[in-house]
Design an enzyme around this catalytic site. Sequence first.
Site, PDB file in Angstrom:
ATOM      1  CE  LYS A   1       3.033  -2.399  -4.465  1.00  0.00           C
ATOM      2  NZ  LYS A   1       2.728  -2.092  -3.052  1.00  0.00           N
TER       3      LYS A   1
ATOM      4  N   GLY B   1      -4.287  -4.307  -4.154  1.00  0.00           N
ATOM      5  CA  GLY B   1      -5.270  -3.298  -4.542  1.00  0.00           C
ATOM      6  C   GLY B   1      -4.516  -2.053  -4.925  1.00  0.00           C
ATOM      7  CG  HIS B   2      -1.543  -2.082  -7.387  1.00  0.00           C
ATOM      8  ND1 HIS B   2      -0.672  -2.707  -8.226  1.00  0.00           N
ATOM      9  CD2 HIS B   2      -1.220  -2.506  -6.140  1.00  0.00           C
ATOM     10  CE1 HIS B   2       0.151  -3.475  -7.514  1.00  0.00           C
ATOM     11  NE2 HIS B   2      -0.173  -3.374  -6.260  1.00  0.00           N
TER      12      HIS B   2
ATOM     13  CD  GLN C   1       0.743  -8.755  -2.399  1.00  0.00           C
ATOM     14  OE1 GLN C   1       1.452  -9.410  -3.126  1.00  0.00           O
ATOM     15  NE2 GLN C   1      -0.508  -8.509  -2.695  1.00  0.00           N
TER      16      GLN C   1
ATOM     17  CG  ASP D   1      -1.778  -1.247   1.310  1.00  0.00           C
ATOM     18  OD1 ASP D   1      -2.301  -1.685   0.274  1.00  0.00           O
ATOM     19  OD2 ASP D   1      -1.862  -1.809   2.412  1.00  0.00           O
TER      20      ASP D   1
HETATM   21  P1  IMP Z   1      -2.588 -12.827   1.909  1.00  0.00           P
HETATM   22  O1  IMP Z   1      -1.602 -12.314   0.927  1.00  0.00           O
HETATM   23  O2  IMP Z   1      -4.024 -12.558   1.559  1.00  0.00           O
HETATM   24  O3  IMP Z   1      -2.327 -14.263   2.281  1.00  0.00           O
HETATM   25  O4  IMP Z   1      -2.372 -12.013   3.283  1.00  0.00           O
HETATM   26  C1  IMP Z   1      -1.167 -12.140   4.056  1.00  0.00           C
HETATM   27  C2  IMP Z   1      -0.791 -10.804   4.665  1.00  0.00           C
HETATM   28  O5  IMP Z   1      -0.382  -9.908   3.646  1.00  0.00           O
HETATM   29  C3  IMP Z   1      -1.926 -10.107   5.417  1.00  0.00           C
HETATM   30  O6  IMP Z   1      -1.383  -9.397   6.515  1.00  0.00           O
HETATM   31  C4  IMP Z   1      -2.467  -9.124   4.402  1.00  0.00           C
HETATM   32  O7  IMP Z   1      -3.100  -8.038   5.001  1.00  0.00           O
HETATM   33  C5  IMP Z   1      -1.166  -8.714   3.701  1.00  0.00           C
HETATM   34  N1  IMP Z   1      -1.384  -8.255   2.328  1.00  0.00           N
HETATM   35  C6  IMP Z   1      -1.653  -9.004   1.249  1.00  0.00           C
HETATM   36  N2  IMP Z   1      -1.778  -8.239   0.153  1.00  0.00           N
HETATM   37  C7  IMP Z   1      -1.578  -6.985   0.551  1.00  0.00           C
HETATM   38  C8  IMP Z   1      -1.559  -5.735  -0.133  1.00  0.00           C
HETATM   39  O8  IMP Z   1      -1.718  -5.633  -1.352  1.00  0.00           O
HETATM   40  N3  IMP Z   1      -1.309  -4.641   0.629  1.00  0.00           N
HETATM   41  C9  IMP Z   1      -1.065  -4.723   1.956  1.00  0.00           C
HETATM   42  N4  IMP Z   1      -1.073  -5.864   2.638  1.00  0.00           N
HETATM   43  C10 IMP Z   1      -1.319  -6.987   1.946  1.00  0.00           C
END
Ligand code: IMP
Length: 427
Positions: free
Chosen positions: A16, A40-41, A223, A13
């Site tokens: 990017k 979520g971009h 991420q 977040d």
């Molecule tokens: P997962 O990727 O859904 O398995 O989540 C694992 C961890 O990564 C959790 O803490 C999510 O909140 C975090 N996470 C996954 N994708 C994002 C993102 O795009 N932005 C911020 N945190 C993320």
Amino acid sequence: MPVIAVIGAQWGDEGKGKVVDLLTEKAEMVVRFSGGDNAGHTVINPWGKFALHLVPAGIFSPRAVCLIGNGVVINPGALIDEIELLNRSGVDTSRLFISDRANLIMPYHILFDGLEEKWRGGKAIGTTGKGIGPAFSDKAARLGIRTGDLLDKEALLERLHSILDYKNAILTKVYGVSPLSLDEVYHQYCQYGECLAPYIRETTGMLEEAVNRGELVLLEGAQGALLDPDFGTYPYTTSSSPLAGGGCLGAGIGPSRINAILGVFKAYCTRVGSGPMPTELDDETGHLIRERAQEYGATTGRPRRCGWFDAVAARFSARINGFTAAAITRLDILDTLPRLKLCVGYKLDGKTIDYFPSSVGALDRCQPIYEELPGWQVPTTHIRRYEQLPLQARQYIARLEEFIACPANLVCVGPEREQSILRKPLL
Ligand code: IMP
């Protein structure tokens, strides 16, 4: 023209999407290489405001070819919805292609994501619930189904049959929930296959040709580095590598062909989900940052945890990514604060340390050691030239640069495209 990787340098977040959207004007190709629709971009441009989950942010360019690389796990239903939404908004998606090697998110992955989180109880990761971890687990376990499999219905049925038998045994015998119907899943995925067939390609050749033609290619990270399963706050991480190195694997390009690595940092820190965050602010300032910046997840709507810039974590992130330059986003959010704090070390079990510990137990015990800097307390959102930023803002950025050991060539002072200060060319 070079190949530039745009990498999230904190916990995701960082902005990017905006940075890629800005660079896309000159790009011929944009490639997503990791994660899935957990990302979520957010992009705000003349077409409107979009939260892209799978489609690269380069899709708004009238000419850039957009690839979803082999390193992404694809929920086909979510991708089809996103393509349709873009089309309805007048965005052309005919230059979008999907690697035939990308693994698919299946309905059981989403079920297992929820069931496993429940099983973790108080130690839940706080995943996005999109089935990301189970899909990457299956990829490693060689139980994945890939986009290319959608193009051969007979082979798909055979593979799905044996995998679903196994998954249903776990669903019913371990978790005591209802099994999934082979018929339903198969027909659903055949339909997805028909919709996505025009997009599915062998993409590494397309990427190589673009690089050989000397075109500007962007590798769009998802991420952030501190969610990397090796180097992040494991096990409170995601399941694929958001690092620059992950860009090579997830796009299908050799390291020698990447010319620049742009680390995207927010001017403060945020995190969604569980896990350590040493500079988290559970106070008025944290609340103020969250509300001022509307720090709520683009994918899940969850409030993000907010805190001061962690320069120890930032230096570690710069090390494992090899940033050649940085973008500092959301500087304007700090505009009203009289004093700023920068975490320059940790106190761990009575000792001062200057590194980012590998264990979450140690990270949980780390007390941040702060350096205080004066705030600027004037609006910056209208500023477009670096020299016009208040002295204190420039001093703050200069101090961040010392830790990340690379120049902050781009500074963002608002979400709109034009709210950007390009200090030095990024290319
Ligand atoms: P997962 O990727 O859904 O398995 O989540 C694992 C961890 O990564 C959790 O803490 C999510 O909140 C975090 N996470 C996954 N994708 C994002 C993102 O795009 N932005 C911020 N945190 C993320």
